[in-house]
Design a protein around this motif. Structure first.
Motif, mmCIF file in Angstrom:
data_model
loop_
_atom_site.group_PDB
_atom_site.id
_atom_site.type_symbol
_atom_site.label_atom_id
_atom_site.label_comp_id
_atom_site.label_asym_id
_atom_site.label_seq_id
_atom_site.Cartn_x
_atom_site.Cartn_y
_atom_site.Cartn_z
ATOM 1 N N TRP A 5 0.824 -1.217 0.000
ATOM 2 C CA TRP A 5 0.000 0.000 0.000
ATOM 3 C C TRP A 5 0.852 1.258 0.000
ATOM 4 O O TRP A 5 0.476 2.288 -0.562
ATOM 5 C CB TRP A 5 -0.944 -0.005 1.209
ATOM 6 N N GLN A 6 2.023 1.156 0.626
ATOM 7 C CA GLN A 6 2.873 2.348 0.680
ATOM 8 C C GLN A 6 3.323 2.750 -0.717
ATOM 9 O O GLN A 6 3.317 3.931 -1.072
ATOM 10 C CB GLN A 6 4.098 2.074 1.569
ATOM 11 N N THR A 7 3.735 1.748 -1.496
ATOM 12 C CA THR A 7 4.208 2.066 -2.842
ATOM 13 C C THR A 7 3.080 2.645 -3.676
ATOM 14 O O THR A 7 3.261 3.609 -4.417
ATOM 15 C CB THR A 7 4.767 0.799 -3.520
ATOM 16 N N THR B 197 0.383 4.256 -2.610
ATOM 17 C CA THR B 197 0.080 5.621 -2.162
ATOM 18 C C THR B 197 1.133 6.601 -2.657
ATOM 19 O O THR B 197 0.818 7.684 -3.148
ATOM 20 C CB THR B 197 0.041 5.679 -0.622
ATOM 21 N N ALA B 198 2.399 6.195 -2.507
ATOM 22 C CA ALA B 198 3.470 7.098 -2.921
ATOM 23 C C ALA B 198 3.373 7.413 -4.402
ATOM 24 O O ALA B 198 3.477 8.568 -4.826
ATOM 25 C CB ALA B 198 4.829 6.488 -2.585
ATOM 26 N N LEU B 199 3.157 6.360 -5.202
ATOM 27 C CA LEU B 199 3.079 6.582 -6.650
ATOM 28 C C LEU B 199 1.879 7.451 -7.009
ATOM 29 O O LEU B 199 1.963 8.295 -7.915
ATOM 30 C CB LEU B 199 2.996 5.239 -7.380
ATOM 31 N N CYS C 41 0.636 9.822 -5.184
ATOM 32 C CA CYS C 41 1.020 11.207 -4.886
ATOM 33 C C CYS C 41 1.868 11.779 -6.006
ATOM 34 O O CYS C 41 1.677 12.915 -6.440
ATOM 35 C CB CYS C 41 1.822 11.273 -3.576
ATOM 36 N N VAL C 42 2.821 10.976 -6.468
ATOM 37 C CA VAL C 42 3.725 11.466 -7.512
ATOM 38 C C VAL C 42 2.947 11.787 -8.785
ATOM 39 O O VAL C 42 3.109 12.852 -9.391
ATOM 40 C CB VAL C 42 4.831 10.426 -7.799
ATOM 41 N N ASP D 280 7.731 2.883 0.872
ATOM 42 C CA ASP D 280 7.817 4.007 -0.064
ATOM 43 C C ASP D 280 7.106 5.249 0.441
ATOM 44 O O ASP D 280 7.610 6.370 0.333
ATOM 45 C CB ASP D 280 7.251 3.601 -1.424
ATOM 46 N N PHE D 281 5.911 5.056 1.002
ATOM 47 C CA PHE D 281 5.153 6.236 1.403
ATOM 48 C C PHE D 281 5.844 6.948 2.558
ATOM 49 O O PHE D 281 5.909 8.183 2.608
ATOM 50 C CB PHE D 281 3.729 5.835 1.790
ATOM 51 N N LEU E 274 8.613 8.802 1.175
ATOM 52 C CA LEU E 274 8.134 10.013 0.491
ATOM 53 C C LEU E 274 7.905 11.127 1.491
ATOM 54 O O LEU E 274 8.309 12.271 1.298
ATOM 55 C CB LEU E 274 6.839 9.715 -0.273
ATOM 56 N N ILE F 202 8.329 16.366 -4.223
ATOM 57 C CA ILE F 202 7.711 15.062 -4.466
ATOM 58 C C ILE F 202 8.256 14.447 -5.757
ATOM 59 O O ILE F 202 8.651 13.268 -5.796
ATOM 60 C CB ILE F 202 6.171 15.181 -4.544
#
Lengths: 45, 84, 630
Positions: free
Chosen positions: A3-5, A7-9, A11-12, C274-275, C278, C470
């Motif tokens: 989920w982190q990846t 979410t991060a993607l 955002c990007v 990753d988050f 970030l 970002i």
């Protein structure tokens, strides 16, 4: 992908979309510089 | 009579602002040159009283209670007569 | 019968510069104001709203300060157009308030008379009556009103006195148009006005005969002295720099600590991933790295505001005129160039007061070399590294001072060359400058200005820099490699690939691919350099309460080339500084230059020239330094 990846993607990609929109949008540059550099003279409406 | 007595000659040939000494009180008799209008706008009008504060590349005078700095070129266009 | 919505009447404010017009405008409109855009070119015409005592809404126009309606300069032209209803998107004013300085009536009445002659209803705001009275003037507002044929309102706008009376004068019905009885013959309006003003001042504003030395005069005998004046100027400038360095360090440490703590807290909320990366390595490192400079920005603007407000800036302009002349400029260029130390954009726009078109172009061209506040994060990051000391020492202030001097001197040299190439002036223009009395700083106005700039800085950090951080984080993180080694992971990422391409270009300047990439990103916004460096070099996880900024500095001081040589030597730092002094890295500035100079040719030429110059200068500094063994 956890989920982190995801979410991060997201955002990007969202950021990219915002930038693309701001560059592409018709330049209705009413005020002096149009950017928030903070010159006391030119305040965006 | 020595011709250099300015008080006697002031009626015939006023001196320019450049030629006046520091701390002299003078009255503007006329403006003569291309920048007259601009000078008048700033307060350098005929009959105005002014005092020269300093010389140099740019002069400083007090006119109508305001302190103004003008270049030598401009001062050359301002003809004044001393006030006794 | 169709009903048309009632348009509020328009009231225009006119007056000489320094008459207190803006103070009155602010008092009338308060927060209800904005800068209007007219005629395609942004002129400083502020538009606001107020209410008269009956509750009726009024539009208020603050026209540019001018000495006459003769339309000699762009400001005067706009004022005249506004008053005659020729300004697009603006109604012709229904009432004009002529703001005059009561201690300077002989001068200020010129404009007032010209306005009355236009045939509009007028009110005379007789401002600064306290100053007039203190200088011994005996005012008779009733007589003034009688002779001029319009209402006269004595005021002391700075102290808030007379505002209510002025609003009373703005109530309906507006006063009748004056007959302008001074215009006797049709031949010379000028003479008529002059005679009338002289007579009027005799009657209603008698001056004392003796001219006493005021406090301003005493101060000026020192501050305008050919030698001591200069000593004072240099001392003042240096003190400002030193103060910015020293006083800001405490709040900066606080911000640092808070950001570090915040980062640590966020980290504790989730597993590595990753988050989290970030948030901590991207957003907090990137935005925080810039936000930490807020105290310095605020102090800089505070000092500029103080100097302007006290009346000292015109003395500085006077002193600088001789020096400026050697650069082919005049003292009039001083204020635009000095404003550019805060931000080049208002500086470039302030060049409108320069009469000479060629001088104006040259000033616009070199303005970006007055190191603007956006470069400060870069300077404050790099300068301590050269000396290897903690902040606040006078040596660092000296280096910063030297940076500003270098930019300024180069600007003057280039201005001289450029001015020579543009050829002689069509009409000669001369130096004339008013030196207002020294006055106590207007704290309300200064603080509001400082807060505006500070907030704009924060807002930029929260928007543009946030977005760029970002994106940068993404470039540093993806594509991912399987390697555990942070260096290899970076080389594998998009940023690493870009760095590889850039490196041959920037290596002669002493930089590697990572630094080169950071420089590239700083063309979007100079402050981003700090964020980029922080992100690019932040390959390890950060600890909890370590200061973000010095962490960046620690990291890069340990960074090395592949062969183990230190990357950021003092020479590299100097080369980097030189690059940032000269490079034009601000797209908004280029846009404003294009508009003010009237063509994109100038703006693009400026960009190409300055980028090339920055590259060459950095190259020379680094190569020569290396030859000399640094």
């Amino acid at each position: 992908m956890d989920w982190q990846t995801i979410t991060a993607l997201s955002c990007v990609l969202g950021t990219l979309a915002v930038f693309a929109y701001r560059i592409a949008r018709p330049s209705g540059k009413k005020s002096g510089c149009g950017k928030s550099c903070g010159c006391g003279v030119e305040k965006k409406r | 009579m020595t011709p250099s007595s300015t008080t006697n000659r002031s009626a015939q040939s006023p001196v320019t602002l450049n030629q006046v000494g520091v701390n002299c009180d003078v009255r503007i008799s006329s403006l003569n040159g291309p920048a007259c209008e601009r000078l008048r706008d700033l307060g350098f009008c005929e009959q105005m009283q002014l005092r020269k504060i300093s010389n140099g590349r740019n002069l400083i005078c007090t006119v109508c209670g305001a302190k103004m700095a003008i270049s030598r070129d401009l001062a050359e266009q301002v003809l004044v007569s001393p006030i006794r | 019968m169709s009903t048309v919505p009632e348009v509020p009447p328009t009231v225009a404010l006119v007056g000489n510069p320094n008459s207190g017009k803006s103070t009155i405008f602010n008092a009338l409109t308060g927060k209800n104001q904005r800068v209007g855009n007219f005629a395609g070119v942004t002129v400083e015409v502020k538009v606001g709203e107020t209410y008269n005592p009956h509750g009726k809404k009024l539009h208020v126009l603050d026209l540019p300060g001018c000495y006459s309606l003769r339309a000699n300069s762009p400001d005067e032209k706009i004022a005249l157009e506004a008053l005659t209803g020729q300004l697009p998107k603006t109604a012709k004013p229904d009432l004009v308030v002529c703001v005059v300085d009561a201690s300077n009536l002989e001068r200020h009445l010129q404009l007032a008379l010209q306005v009355i002659e236009l045939g509009l209803p007028c009110v005379l705001a007789l401002n600064m009556v306290d100053v007039a009275e203190k200088s011994g003037l005996r005012l008779d507002p009733a007589k003034l009103s009688e002779e001029l044929g319009i209402p006269v309102v004595p005021m002391q706008a700075k102290a808030g006195k007379g505002i209510t009376d002025l609003k009373q004068a703005l109530r309906h019905p507006f006063p009748p148009v004056s007959e302008a009885t001074w215009l006797a013959n049709a031949e010379s309006d000028e003479n008529d006005r002059r005679d009338f003003i002289a007579r009027l001042c005799e009657l209603a504003a008698r001056r004392p005969d003796s001219q006493q030395r005021t406090l301003s005069d005493k101060l000026d005998s020192f501050l305008l002295h050919p030698f001591f004046g200069w000593v004072a100027l240099v001392a003042v400038m240096f003190c400002v720099f030193w103060a910015i360095f020293s006083f800001a360090s405490i709040p900066m440490d606080l911000i640092d600590g808070a950001l570090g703590g915040f980062g640590g807290w966020v980290e504790s909320l989730m597993q590595p991933g990753d988050f989290r990366s970030l948030l901590v390595d991207g957003i907090i490192a990137g935005v925080g790295g810039v936000l930490v400079f807020l105290p310095q920005i605020i102090l800089l603007f505070l000092f500029i505001g103080l100097l302007e407000s006290s009346g000292y800036m015109s003395r500085a302009a006077f002193l600088m005129d001789g020096v400026m002349a050697k650069a082919g400029l005049s003292g009039k260029s001083f204020l635009p160039l000095f404003s550019s130390f805060a931000c080049a954009i208002p500086g470039v726009m302030a060049t409108r007061t320069i009469d000479s078109a060629k001088e104006r172009l040259v000033t616009i061209f070199v303005a970006p070399w007055m190191s603007c506040s956006a470069r400060l994060p870069v300077y404050f990051l790099v300068v301590p590294l050269i000396l290897g000391e903690k902040e606040g020492s006078w040596k660092q202030a000296l280096i910063l001072f030297g940076i500003y001097v270098l930019g300024t001197v180069t600007a003057f040299v280039v201005a001289r060359v450029l001015r020579g190439r543009l050829g002689p002036e069509a009409t000669t223009s001369h130096f004339m400058l008013e030196l207002p009395s020294y006055r106590m700083p207007q704290w309300g106005y200064i603080l509001r200005h400082v807060l505006d700039r500070g907030w704009a800085f924060v807002r930029k950090a929260g928007t543009v820099i946030l977005g760029l951080s970002i994106l940068l984080w993404a470039l540093v993180t993806y594509p991912k490699s399987d390697s555990e080694d942070p260096g290899e992971a970076l080389a594998h990422s998009a940023m690493g690939r870009i760095g590889e391409v850039i490196e041959p270009v920037v290596k002669p300047l002493g930089f590697d691919g990572r630094t080169g990439t950071a420089i590239l990103t700083s063309f979007a916004a100079r402050e981003v350099f700090v964020s980029s460096i922080g992100i690019i070099f932040s390959v390890e996880e950060t600890d909890d309460d370590v200061e973000t900024r010095s962490l960046i500095r620690d990291k890069i001081s340990k960074a090395t080339w592949p062969d183990g040589r230190p990357l950021f030597t003092p020479l590299t730092m100097v080369s980097l500084l030189v690059f940032f002094i000269y490079a034009l890295q601000c797209l908004p500035t280029t846009a404003v230059v294009a508009r003010e100079a009237g063509s994109w040719k100038w703006a693009i030429g400026q960009f190409v020239f300055m980028s090339g110059f920055a590259y060459l200068a950095s190259l020379i500094v680094f190569q020569v330094g290396r030859l000399m063994g640094f």
